[in-house]
Design an enzyme around this catalytic site. Structure first.
Site, mmCIF file in Angstrom:
data_model
loop_
_atom_site.group_PDB
_atom_site.id
_atom_site.type_symbol
_atom_site.label_atom_id
_atom_site.label_comp_id
_atom_site.label_asym_id
_atom_site.label_seq_id
_atom_site.Cartn_x
_atom_site.Cartn_y
_atom_site.Cartn_z
ATOM 1 N N TRP A 189 -64.627 -57.186 14.558
ATOM 2 C CA TRP A 189 -64.058 -57.092 15.896
ATOM 3 C C TRP A 189 -63.428 -58.439 16.240
ATOM 4 O O TRP A 189 -64.072 -59.477 16.074
ATOM 5 C CB TRP A 189 -65.104 -56.741 16.953
ATOM 6 C CG TRP A 189 -64.502 -56.867 18.330
ATOM 7 C CD1 TRP A 189 -63.618 -56.010 18.917
ATOM 8 C CD2 TRP A 189 -64.658 -57.965 19.259
ATOM 9 N NE1 TRP A 189 -63.222 -56.486 20.149
ATOM 10 C CE2 TRP A 189 -63.841 -57.678 20.374
ATOM 11 C CE3 TRP A 189 -65.400 -59.144 19.237
ATOM 12 C CZ2 TRP A 189 -63.753 -58.540 21.476
ATOM 13 C CZ3 TRP A 189 -65.315 -60.004 20.328
ATOM 14 C CH2 TRP A 189 -64.498 -59.695 21.444
ATOM 15 N N GLU A 230 -63.392 -52.470 14.688
ATOM 16 C CA GLU A 230 -63.746 -52.067 16.061
ATOM 17 C C GLU A 230 -62.598 -52.311 17.033
ATOM 18 O O GLU A 230 -62.124 -53.439 17.191
ATOM 19 C CB GLU A 230 -64.993 -52.846 16.511
ATOM 20 C CG GLU A 230 -65.460 -52.488 17.918
ATOM 21 C CD GLU A 230 -66.720 -53.243 18.340
ATOM 22 O OE1 GLU A 230 -67.219 -54.084 17.552
ATOM 23 O OE2 GLU A 230 -67.190 -53.009 19.468
ATOM 24 N N LYS A 232 -60.622 -52.029 20.902
ATOM 25 C CA LYS A 232 -60.973 -52.276 22.306
ATOM 26 C C LYS A 232 -59.746 -52.067 23.181
ATOM 27 O O LYS A 232 -58.627 -52.365 22.759
ATOM 28 C CB LYS A 232 -61.502 -53.702 22.442
ATOM 29 C CG LYS A 232 -62.115 -54.030 23.770
ATOM 30 C CD LYS A 232 -62.941 -55.313 23.669
ATOM 31 C CE LYS A 232 -63.550 -55.682 25.009
ATOM 32 N NZ LYS A 232 -64.508 -56.761 24.910
ATOM 33 N N ASP A 263 -66.938 -48.209 20.192
ATOM 34 C CA ASP A 263 -67.848 -48.832 21.151
ATOM 35 C C ASP A 263 -67.699 -48.097 22.481
ATOM 36 O O ASP A 263 -66.578 -47.929 22.984
ATOM 37 C CB ASP A 263 -67.494 -50.326 21.299
ATOM 38 C CG ASP A 263 -68.456 -51.070 22.216
ATOM 39 O OD1 ASP A 263 -68.667 -50.608 23.355
ATOM 40 O OD2 ASP A 263 -68.971 -52.126 21.818
ATOM 41 N N HIS A 266 -65.423 -49.505 25.254
ATOM 42 C CA HIS A 266 -64.091 -50.002 24.902
ATOM 43 C C HIS A 266 -62.940 -49.050 25.199
ATOM 44 O O HIS A 266 -61.867 -49.173 24.615
ATOM 45 C CB HIS A 266 -64.052 -50.380 23.419
ATOM 46 C CG HIS A 266 -64.815 -51.622 23.123
ATOM 47 N ND1 HIS A 266 -64.703 -52.317 21.955
ATOM 48 C CD2 HIS A 266 -65.705 -52.326 23.882
ATOM 49 C CE1 HIS A 266 -65.495 -53.375 21.974
ATOM 50 N NE2 HIS A 266 -66.112 -53.399 23.136
ATOM 51 N N HIS A 290 -70.951 -48.257 18.384
ATOM 52 C CA HIS A 290 -71.619 -49.275 19.177
ATOM 53 C C HIS A 290 -72.002 -48.581 20.468
ATOM 54 O O HIS A 290 -71.176 -48.440 21.367
ATOM 55 C CB HIS A 290 -70.699 -50.463 19.462
ATOM 56 C CG HIS A 290 -70.768 -51.525 18.415
ATOM 57 N ND1 HIS A 290 -70.116 -52.721 18.526
ATOM 58 C CD2 HIS A 290 -71.455 -51.579 17.252
ATOM 59 C CE1 HIS A 290 -70.386 -53.451 17.448
ATOM 60 N NE2 HIS A 290 -71.177 -52.775 16.663
ATOM 61 N N ASP A 298 -66.269 -52.957 30.434
ATOM 62 C CA ASP A 298 -67.065 -53.143 29.217
ATOM 63 C C ASP A 298 -68.160 -54.170 29.469
ATOM 64 O O ASP A 298 -68.162 -55.253 28.924
ATOM 65 C CB ASP A 298 -66.119 -53.616 28.098
ATOM 66 C CG ASP A 298 -66.846 -53.870 26.791
ATOM 67 O OD1 ASP A 298 -67.792 -53.118 26.495
ATOM 68 O OD2 ASP A 298 -66.470 -54.803 26.064
ATOM 69 N N ASP A 300 -71.406 -54.003 28.929
ATOM 70 C CA ASP A 300 -72.514 -54.068 27.973
ATOM 71 C C ASP A 300 -73.884 -54.033 28.636
ATOM 72 O O ASP A 300 -74.756 -54.838 28.312
ATOM 73 C CB ASP A 300 -72.361 -55.311 27.075
ATOM 74 C CG ASP A 300 -71.183 -55.172 26.123
ATOM 75 O OD1 ASP A 300 -71.276 -54.392 25.169
ATOM 76 O OD2 ASP A 300 -70.141 -55.827 26.354
ATOM 77 N N ASP A 330 -74.977 -52.068 21.157
ATOM 78 C CA ASP A 330 -74.248 -53.270 21.570
ATOM 79 C C ASP A 330 -74.347 -53.445 23.080
ATOM 80 O O ASP A 330 -73.582 -52.840 23.823
ATOM 81 C CB ASP A 330 -72.780 -53.168 21.125
ATOM 82 C CG ASP A 330 -72.012 -54.470 21.379
ATOM 83 O OD1 ASP A 330 -72.645 -55.446 21.796
ATOM 84 O OD2 ASP A 330 -70.786 -54.486 21.161
HETATM 85 C C1 RNT Z 1 -66.960 -56.931 21.987
HETATM 86 C C2 RNT Z 1 -67.431 -55.990 20.936
HETATM 87 C C3 RNT Z 1 -68.294 -56.609 19.873
HETATM 88 C C4 RNT Z 1 -69.282 -57.591 20.441
HETATM 89 C C5 RNT Z 1 -70.287 -58.088 19.455
HETATM 90 C C6 RNT Z 1 -71.038 -59.258 19.945
HETATM 91 O O1 RNT Z 1 -66.359 -56.310 23.026
HETATM 92 O O2 RNT Z 1 -68.080 -54.909 21.506
HETATM 93 O O3 RNT Z 1 -68.925 -55.607 19.156
HETATM 94 O O4 RNT Z 1 -69.965 -57.076 21.521
HETATM 95 O O5 RNT Z 1 -69.657 -58.305 18.256
HETATM 96 ZN ZN ZN Z 2 -69.093 -53.533 20.196
#
Ligand code: RNT
Ligand code: ZN
Length: 422
Positions: A189, A230, A232, A263, A266, A290, A298, A300, A330
């Site tokens: 990523w 990955e 986004k 993810d 994302h 993720h 995003d 998290d 994640d």
């Molecule tokens: C970032 C991505 C990625 C990170 C990690 C720490 O937006 O989701 O996966 O969260 O690599």
């Molecule tokens: Zn991620």
């Protein structure tokens, strides 16, 4: 305690009968969930800090908020915390490590010089704990990433540095996979993107593709390492444009036989990754998830038992994708106990998989194929109040982990004895 166990078993027997009346084999569901391996992200334990001690900013648009005491400051502390978390989670799982958690014995080793030896302790620890490992190159929190571009940077020197990092990481992933006897998924990523509207959306993407090709040029046995990319939609500081968009990476993954990493945070807020699984798997052999929880963006947040989480688990189980979807987590929350964050999120993921495995899916499919959408809706709604809690409690009991919220007592003790003394 014995009495409590008896109650759990009695409730389980009743629940099992209830599910049997729908034609659901509870034992089969328990078997499915016992085999599930979730990839636990190391970075919840130290707020995506890493151990380079470069004193740099996290960057990359990643933001961790909160100042709950007890964050892991050393690899040993992080491993200790992970062990505590894992002891409260049913099943055998994987550790998902980022490259900047390398242990270099106080020596400064730049990202492009990292090698398997810098992960010796992690690999030995994973082996001792029966864990597989997944890996991530770290394309942020570094002076060469401070302007927000890495693999798509307009400077060929900076691109080259990051390409070398990517190459090094695949070799490290392969070493992890070889030693642990389970393929390591190395997930790329990059944060690359613009805060404001660019005039050239094409060139960074061309450069990113070229850099990825260079990273993946070396053939590596998929029994040891497998690659994921990955995407986004946007990040903090890359609100208007992200080079590695979903279309970019889906195309790249299909063309180059890589995994796409979806993810949950994302995409556009009303878009869910659950709906993408069956499409992606038409064109790809395997995908990585993720699992996260975006709150407005995003962000998290810790994974909770949301509709979206349920939908993700349902898609995996209903589609028969258990061997083709790799489940990683994640999220990072520094405002609550970090071990509890891991335990909450991981238990929820497993719980969602268990409950998804308790659906009378064949019956539901028949009803849908008869175009009886009324019955489909009735059944789906009634399923929402089936006694899955009793099955989950039984699963925890049999897996030797605490049932219900009692695991928090354990975390609190650890907090008093270990975390608050840091
Ligand atoms: C970032 C991505 C990625 C990170 C990690 C720490 O937006 O989701 O996966 O969260 O690599
Ligand atoms: Zn991620």
């Amino acid at each position: 305690m014995l009495n409590r166990e008896k109650q759990i078993e009695q409730s389980y027997v009743l629940a099992k009968e209830r599910y049997a009346s729908l034609g659901v084999d509870v034992q089969k569901a328990l078997n499915i969930v016992s085999e599930l391996s979730v990839s636990l992200h190391c970075w919840q334990g130290d707020d995506v800090g890493g151990f380079e001690n470069a004193g740099g900013e996290l960057g990359g648009g990643l933001a961790v908020t909160g100042n709950y005491p007890g964050k892991a400051r050393t690899p040993d502390e992080l491993r200790g915390d992970l062990e505590k978390a894992l002891s409260l989670i049913p099943g055998k799982h994987c550790l998902n490590l980022h490259a900047f958690y390398a242990e270099t014995n106080g020596k400064r080793v730049d990202r492009n010089e990292l090698a398997p030896e810098h992960f010796r302790n992690w690999i030995d620890w994973a082996k001792a704990n029966g864990l597989g490992m997944d890996f991530n190159p770290t394309f942020f929190a570094h002076p060469k990433a401070s302007d927000g571009f890495t693999l798509s940077h307009r400077s060929s020197e900076i691109r080259q540095f990051w390409v070398e990092h990517g190459i090094a990481c695949r070799r490290i992933g392969a070493a992890m996979g070889r030693e642990l006897g389970k393929p390591c998924i190395t997930n790329v990523w990059v944060p690359d993107g613009y805060k404001d509207t660019p005039v050239d959306r094409k060139a960074p993407r061309e450069r990113l593709a070229e850099s990825l090709d260079a990273i993946f040029a070396e053939a590596i046995d998929p029994a040891h390492n497998r690659d994921a990319v990955e995407a986004k939609l946007f990040g903090i500081g890359s609100e208007s444009y992200v080079a590695g968009s979903h279309e970019f990476y889906l195309g790249y993954a299909v063309k180059n036989r890589k995994m796409i990493c979806l993810d949950a945070g994302h995409f556009h807020p009303t878009e869910t990754i659950a709906d993408k699984i069956s499409s992606a798997l038409l064109w790809l052999d395997e995908i990585l998830l993720h699992v996260s929880r975006g709150v407005r963006w995003d962000s998290d947040h810790v994974v909770t038992y949301t509709d979206e989480l349920q939908a993700i688990a349902q898609e995996i189980v209903r589609g028969g994708y258990l061997n083709r979807v790799h489940v990683g987590l994640d999220f990072f929350d520094a405002s609550i106990n970090r071990i509890a964050a891991w335990v909450i999120g991981t238990r929820n993921m497993i719980k969602a998989m268990l409950i998804a495995s308790l659906e009378p899916i064949e019956t539901l499919r028949c009803v849908e194929n008869e175009a009886d959408y009324t019955r489909r809706l009735v059944m789906l709604e009634e399923l929402k109040t089936m006694p899955f809690g009793a099955v989950w409690d039984f699963h925890c009991l049999k897996s030797g982990v605490p049932v219900g919220e009692t695991w928090l007592d354990d975390v609190r003790r650890y907090e008093k004895e270990v975390l608050f003394n840091r």
